[in-house]
Design an enzyme around this catalytic site. Structure first.
Site, PDB file in Angstrom:
ATOM      1  CB  SER A 104      -7.375 -36.079 -10.529  1.00 47.75           C
ATOM      2  OG  SER A 104      -7.694 -37.278 -10.999  1.00 47.75           O
ATOM      3  NE  ARG A 149     -11.826 -34.840  -6.264  1.00 43.16           N
ATOM      4  CZ  ARG A 149     -13.181 -35.729  -6.453  1.00 43.16           C
ATOM      5  NH1 ARG A 149     -14.156 -35.549  -5.896  1.00 43.16           N
ATOM      6  NH2 ARG A 149     -13.278 -36.600  -7.471  1.00 43.16           N
ATOM      7  CD  GLU A 178      -8.631 -33.229  -7.488  1.00 48.10           C
ATOM      8  OE1 GLU A 178      -8.412 -34.555  -6.661  1.00 48.10           O
ATOM      9  OE2 GLU A 178      -9.132 -33.468  -8.483  1.00 48.10           O
TER      10      GLU A 178
END
Length: 303
Positions: A228, A178, A298
């Site tokens: 997420s 990420r 995230e």
């Protein structure tokens, strides 16, 4: 101070749609957030340069699928890079097979173009609700695949570059989980090329359908969310940790830890940015207290 008249003149000159005091919630998958001073739907890459040259502060949105916009909104300009910059082209020669596309193209359409051309490598991305530019920016991934595995070159606008534009030749070492070399910079992704391999169309289709069905079975797609919420901790899964701490269904205002998938924070209705951030911090503290693991958010907060 924003010169709205100047911004309007630039947009009209290039035929770009724009909106003053535009609510941003409709442009995010979370359906949360206040307004920005000036929203422009980018239909021409040079428009970025013309507007940035006015000295205005700016942020960028693609499909708005991994962001949480502040309740107070965003000052300055928000560039919306979407369907007006979404062309996709498939090419191939004796040296390989590529897909080239503008940053506003959806990942779904990119995957479908690859499938139709009999090219494999992007199946993992089918169903991720993001744009190509956003997916590269965060190095989106699922089911063992990541954008860094397939992207070969990226064009971008950079206000700090001499001519305003540049090209990045992909090196997977510059990416991480990420994470991409575009994070924390003023570079705006405008175009990308992907090098893929020839494959069997039926097998590609079956794999894409399998991944999509898994998403439908396991994820709370019926509610607005940003996907997420937490990054995967090393050696474990955020959803498992949240679940064992008994936090499924935990609610703050209109925000809730999904009862279907604990890794998702959803908007049950009327959730605010404050609701979501309060819930996230409560989850992080509880998980840390009970497991010793501090989860990392995230979702990117835009303010």
């Amino acid at each position: 101070m924003i010169d709205l008249n100047k911004l309007e003149k630039i947009c009209k000159k290039y035929g770009a749609e724009y909106e003053l005091n535009a609510p941003l919630a409709p442009y995010t998958t979370f359906k949360i957030g206040g307004a920005c001073d000036f929203l422009v739907k980018v239909n021409y890459i040079g428009l970025l340069q013309k507007i940035v040259q006015t000295g205005v502060s700016y942020r960028v949105l693609g499909n708005g699928s991994n962001v949480l916009v502040s309740d107070e909104g965003v000052r300055g300009v928000v560039f919306l890079i979407g369907s007006d910059l979404a062309k996709i082209e498939v090419t191939g020669d004796e040296h390989g097979d590529w897909i080239h596309c503008e940053a506003g193209a959806s990942l779904t359409n990119l995957c479908l173009a690859a499938r139709d051309a009999g090219l494999t490598g992007l199946e993992f991305a089918y169903g991720i609700p993001g744009s190509v530019g956003g997916a590269i920016y965060m190095n989106a991934g699922a089911y063992g695949g990541e954008m860094s595995n397939v992207v070969s070159a990226v064009n971008y606008f950079d206000e700090n570059a001499d001519d305003g534009f540049g090209t990045y030749i992909s090196d997977s070492a510059d990416f991480g989980y990420r994470k991409s070399p575009f994070m924390g910079t003023k570079k705006i992704i405008t175009y990308a090329s992907f090098e893929l391999q020839k494959g069997d169309k039926a097998q590609i289709t079956a794999k894409m359908n399998d991944f999509m069905q898994r998403r439908r079975d396991k994820q709370p797609l019926e509610f607005p969310s940003a996907g997420s919420t937490f990054k995967r901790p090393e050696g474990d899964y955020a959803s498992r940790l949240i679940d064992v701490c008994g936090l499924k269904g935990f609610t703050v205002g209109g925000a809730q830890v999904s009862e279907k998938h604990a890794g998702f924070v959803i908007n049950k209705g009327g959730a605010t940015c404050k609701d979501v951030l309060t819930l996230i911090e409560a989850v992080r503290e509880r998980v840390f207290k009970e497991t010793g693991i501090m989860l990392e958010r995230e979702v990117e907060v835009i303010k």
